[in-house]
Scaffold this motif. Structure first.
Motif, mmCIF file in Angstrom:
data_model
loop_
_atom_site.group_PDB
_atom_site.id
_atom_site.type_symbol
_atom_site.label_atom_id
_atom_site.label_comp_id
_atom_site.label_asym_id
_atom_site.label_seq_id
_atom_site.Cartn_x
_atom_site.Cartn_y
_atom_site.Cartn_z
ATOM 1 N N TYR A 320 58.041 37.870 39.032
ATOM 2 C CA TYR A 320 58.551 39.067 39.722
ATOM 3 C C TYR A 320 58.280 39.483 41.345
ATOM 4 O O TYR A 320 58.968 40.532 41.727
ATOM 5 C CB TYR A 320 57.887 40.360 38.979
ATOM 6 N N GLY A 321 57.681 38.831 42.096
ATOM 7 C CA GLY A 321 57.348 38.519 43.475
ATOM 8 C C GLY A 321 56.620 37.797 44.001
ATOM 9 O O GLY A 321 55.482 36.906 42.678
ATOM 10 N N VAL A 322 56.316 37.670 44.959
ATOM 11 C CA VAL A 322 54.940 37.201 45.289
ATOM 12 C C VAL A 322 54.112 38.222 46.177
ATOM 13 O O VAL A 322 53.775 39.388 46.021
ATOM 14 C CB VAL A 322 55.424 37.210 47.282
ATOM 15 N N ILE A 323 53.040 37.186 45.529
ATOM 16 C CA ILE A 323 51.551 38.113 44.970
ATOM 17 C C ILE A 323 51.049 37.729 46.382
ATOM 18 O O ILE A 323 50.586 36.457 46.615
ATOM 19 C CB ILE A 323 50.959 37.432 43.280
ATOM 20 N N THR A 324 50.126 39.279 46.846
ATOM 21 C CA THR A 324 49.242 38.597 47.779
ATOM 22 C C THR A 324 47.682 38.549 47.084
ATOM 23 O O THR A 324 47.214 38.108 47.899
ATOM 24 C CB THR A 324 49.248 39.895 48.542
ATOM 25 N N SER A 325 47.975 39.320 46.314
ATOM 26 C CA SER A 325 46.239 39.399 45.958
ATOM 27 C C SER A 325 46.155 39.605 43.857
ATOM 28 O O SER A 325 47.530 40.535 43.950
ATOM 29 C CB SER A 325 45.410 40.231 46.554
ATOM 30 N N ALA A 326 45.333 38.672 43.346
ATOM 31 C CA ALA A 326 45.642 39.057 41.545
ATOM 32 C C ALA A 326 43.787 39.423 41.748
ATOM 33 O O ALA A 326 43.270 38.130 41.640
ATOM 34 C CB ALA A 326 46.285 38.033 41.023
ATOM 35 N N LYS A 327 43.340 40.085 40.838
ATOM 36 C CA LYS A 327 42.060 40.286 40.443
ATOM 37 C C LYS A 327 41.392 40.767 39.471
ATOM 38 O O LYS A 327 42.546 42.043 38.986
ATOM 39 C CB LYS A 327 41.040 40.640 41.789
ATOM 40 N N VAL A 328 40.929 39.821 38.532
ATOM 41 C CA VAL A 328 40.258 41.018 37.443
ATOM 42 C C VAL A 328 39.366 41.459 37.041
ATOM 43 O O VAL A 328 37.718 40.708 38.036
ATOM 44 C CB VAL A 328 39.988 39.738 35.867
ATOM 45 N N MET A 329 38.285 42.726 37.745
ATOM 46 C CA MET A 329 36.984 43.317 38.186
ATOM 47 C C MET A 329 36.784 42.909 36.420
ATOM 48 O O MET A 329 36.173 42.378 35.517
ATOM 49 C CB MET A 329 37.363 44.483 37.940
ATOM 50 N N THR A 330 34.985 42.286 37.017
ATOM 51 C CA THR A 330 34.205 42.046 36.485
ATOM 52 C C THR A 330 32.924 42.322 36.422
ATOM 53 O O THR A 330 32.344 42.623 37.268
ATOM 54 C CB THR A 330 34.119 40.490 36.303
ATOM 55 N N GLU A 331 31.909 41.905 35.619
ATOM 56 C CA GLU A 331 30.547 42.276 35.417
ATOM 57 C C GLU A 331 29.580 41.908 34.822
ATOM 58 O O GLU A 331 29.698 41.797 33.800
ATOM 59 C CB GLU A 331 30.173 44.200 35.223
ATOM 60 N N GLY A 332 28.645 41.073 35.635
ATOM 61 C CA GLY A 332 27.794 40.202 34.871
ATOM 62 C C GLY A 332 28.543 38.849 34.396
ATOM 63 O O GLY A 332 28.781 38.032 33.669
ATOM 64 N N GLY A 333 29.657 38.494 35.073
ATOM 65 C CA GLY A 333 30.080 37.370 34.940
ATOM 66 C C GLY A 333 31.211 37.834 34.197
ATOM 67 O O GLY A 333 32.188 37.321 33.379
ATOM 68 N N HIS A 334 31.634 38.861 33.172
ATOM 69 C CA HIS A 334 32.029 39.528 31.701
ATOM 70 C C HIS A 334 33.355 39.921 32.869
ATOM 71 O O HIS A 334 32.699 41.389 33.383
ATOM 72 C CB HIS A 334 30.927 39.596 30.736
ATOM 73 N N SER A 335 34.896 39.884 31.979
ATOM 74 C CA SER A 335 35.655 41.077 32.029
ATOM 75 C C SER A 335 35.617 42.573 31.542
ATOM 76 O O SER A 335 34.859 42.905 30.863
ATOM 77 C CB SER A 335 37.315 40.333 31.589
ATOM 78 N N LYS A 336 36.228 43.370 32.792
ATOM 79 C CA LYS A 336 35.767 44.873 32.110
ATOM 80 C C LYS A 336 37.199 45.405 32.169
ATOM 81 O O LYS A 336 37.183 46.098 31.579
ATOM 82 C CB LYS A 336 35.579 45.662 33.789
ATOM 83 N N GLY A 337 38.392 43.754 31.509
ATOM 84 C CA GLY A 337 39.012 44.959 31.028
ATOM 85 C C GLY A 337 40.336 44.867 31.755
ATOM 86 O O GLY A 337 41.536 46.185 30.943
#
Length: 597
Positions: A320-337
């Motif tokens: 859908y376009g040029v992405i400047t950043s993409a980040k999945v939020m984690t806690e203790g190495g596990h995804s926070k959803g």
């Protein structure tokens, strides 16, 4: 005093040092003694609507403005002396510093008037002020002369003289940039070094031994508390700048008896405060720039499958376009959803929201929306909660007015209109008031005055001249209808009269900024008036239309604030009443009103 000096509006005055509670009505009562006034405006903060402590007053005649300046300067209003000067339209003249002098080491009893009287012998004074805090005079002030020659004469005469048995120092005013430039030059030639994180048992002799290797020292001092114990810091003053600079470079961060020393250039308290202020402003600007940069391009993505990482998130949104950043939020190495995807343009972000919201990624359907700041989310959730509570209130037993029929004419009826009442539950169909009024055609509008102000009527949510008072009631009524003068909604069983809440009529949502912005300009005042009129009617029945019409002249942002703040609304209503009773002139445009913001 010359009212037509360079840069002066002929009859416009600046009034400063106002108490926060001073209103236009108070100023009108005070200054109208000098002559007819065209307009008065107390300048207020755009967001909070609190007074900024100054106002502009436009007289009809320059002679009246000059009389007010000569006779009312430094008079007390609400326990605080006011400061009057000619209003200057040209900000360059005010900021140039030409004719402005700085006086320091003033004795505490010298106030604005005493300073004015002392320096007025040297020439025409545009502005005079002693700087004060909560404890009184801070010992310095400013006098702005009309000419450079008058300022120079004051400096030559008064510098070093005694005022109230204290020697004062008088010099040309220097701007902040000039002072900072001088401090910068001084900083490059410092000899005094500040040392902190010292062991409490290190005294002057121990401090001298630490720094003696760098050169000759003129003084060494360890700061102590009232009991004589070291406060953990001190100062070392070297003879030469090079020696002090070498001491800073070699000793800063060095460990001495288990503690890391901080060694730097010694600064005065005011200089340290200014530096901290500059750092804070820089951080504030950086944060605002960052928020502006991500506005409309940063997406919030939640309900992510546990298997989704940064790379997978970027891959799924990259079409859908040029992405400047993409980040999945984690806690203790596990995804926070949840996570965030930032695009390079709002158009790309909008397309991604449209295509990806609800799309199944892994095993879960995604929720995709524009990312919002915490305060924005809180405001939206609060608004939704209030709307839900109001909906529940109406569903469980709120007033029922049915298809409320507004009066045909938009003129206020001569008969007072009590608030609409609710029908009693279980007593048959609700009684629906639907009076029909007729009135004379409107006359041409005149300039504002308390006798012919613009009144607002809920009949068609418009304002009308209240000097048209010939109002007639229709001779017939439809079945099951009652006039406004009849009592409606009395419950026979409990003898309780249930009234409609003043803020919202049935089916109305609370007015928000987004709702107002979405409406056409000519509808916005109508929407606000429909909320204001019932609130004012409950307190001032006879004058509700006039007061509403006057308040609708105020900026929409302040009106929204008044709807949420009963204190602010009551204060403005009282101001309007005072104007109506006193016969105040138009508060419309005047000189320098644009400078209030």
């Amino acid at each position: 005093m010359n009212a037509s000096g360079p840069g002066f509006p002929l009859a416009s005055l600046y009034v400063g040092d106002l108490h926060p509670d001073v209103t236009e009505a108070m100023l009108y009562e005070k200054f109208s003694l000098a002559g007819p006034i065209l307009s008065i405006r107390v300048c207020r903060d755009v967001a909070t609507r609190r007074s900024l402590g100054y106002a502009y007053i436009n007289f009809q005649q320059p002679a009246d403005a000059e009389l007010a300046l000569d006779t009312m300067n430094f008079e007390v209003i609400k326990g605080q002396p006011i400061r009057i000067m000619w209003s200057q339209r040209d900000p360059g003249l005010r900021k140039s510093g030409v004719g402005n002098i700085f006086i320091k080491n003033l004795e505490e009893s010298i106030d604005n008037k005493a300073l004015y009287d002392t320096f007025s012998t040297f020439g025409n004074i545009l502005s005079c002020k002693v700087v004060c805090d909560d404890h009184g005079s801070r010992g310095f002030g400013f006098v702005h002369f009309e000419t450079r020659e008058a300022a120079q004469q004051a400096i030559n005469t008064m510098n070093g003289m005694l005022l109230n048995n204290r020697k004062v120092f008088v010099s040309h005013f220097k701007s902040r940039q000039e002072r900072e430039a001088e401090l910068g030059v001084q900083a490059m030639e410092f000899t005094n070094v500040y040392v902190k994180n010292l062991k409490i048992d290190i005294d002057e002799q121990g401090l001298e031994e630490l720094f003696s290797q760098f050169g000759k020292m003129l003084s060494v001092k360890v700061m102590r508390d009232d009991s004589g114990h070291s406060r953990g810091f001190g100062f070392v003053n070297f003879e030469k700048h090079e020696e002090a600079q070498k001491a800073v470079m070699d000793m800063n961060g060095k460990e001495v008896r288990g503690q890391l020393l901080y060694v730097g250039r010694a600064q005065k308290w005011a200089e340290r405060q200014n530096e901290l202020k500059r750092r804070f402003q820089q951080m504030k600007h950086m944060k605002q720039d960052r928020l502006n940069h991500y506005q409309g391009v940063n997406l919030y993505v939640k309900n992510l499958d546990d298997s989704i990482d940064n790379e997978r998130l970027r891959k799924e949104f990259s079409p859908y376009g040029v992405i400047t950043s993409a980040k999945v939020m984690t806690e203790g190495g596990h995804s926070k959803g949840f996570g965030f995807v930032c695009f390079s343009s709002p158009e790309e972000a909008t397309k991604a929201v449209t295509e990806m919201n609800g799309c199944i990624l892994g095993t879960k359907p995604l929720y995709v929306a524009l990312a919002q700041r915490k305060d924005e989310r809180k405001a939206i959730l609060t608004n939704q909660f209030i709307q839900q509570r109001l909906s529940n209130m109406w569903a469980l037993g709120g007033p029922v007015l049915g298809s409320f029929q507004q009066p045909v004419s938009y003129f206020l009826p001569t008969v007072p209109q009590p608030p609409a009442q609710a029908a009693c539950y279980g007593s048959g169909p609700p009684v629906q008031p639907a009076p029909r009024w007729t009135a004379q055609p409107p006359r041409p509008l005149t300039t504002y005055s308390p006798a012919a102000s613009m009144a607002w009527s809920p009949a068609t949510s418009q304002r009308s001249p209240t000097h048209i008072s010939s109002v007639k009631k229709a001779s017939t009524q439809e079945p099951h209808q009652m006039s406004y003068t009849q009592t409606v909604g009395m419950c026979p069983r409990h003898h309780v009269q249930v009234q409609e809440p003043a803020v919202c009529l049935p089916g109305q949502e609370p007015l928000t900024v987004s709702m107002l912005a979405a409406a056409p300009l000519h509808k916005q005042k109508q929407m606000i008036g429909e909320r204001l009129y019932p609130l004012i009617y409950n307190v001032h029945t006879q004058l509700a239309g006039k007061i509403t019409g006057m308040l609708l002249e105020i900026d929409n942002s302040e009106l929204l604030f008044m709807l949420e703040s009963p204190e602010s609304l009551n204060a403005k209503v009282e101001e309007a009443l005072a104007v109506l009773h006193a016969g105040s002139p138009d508060h419309g445009g005047g000189a320098d009103e644009s400078e209030c913001n």
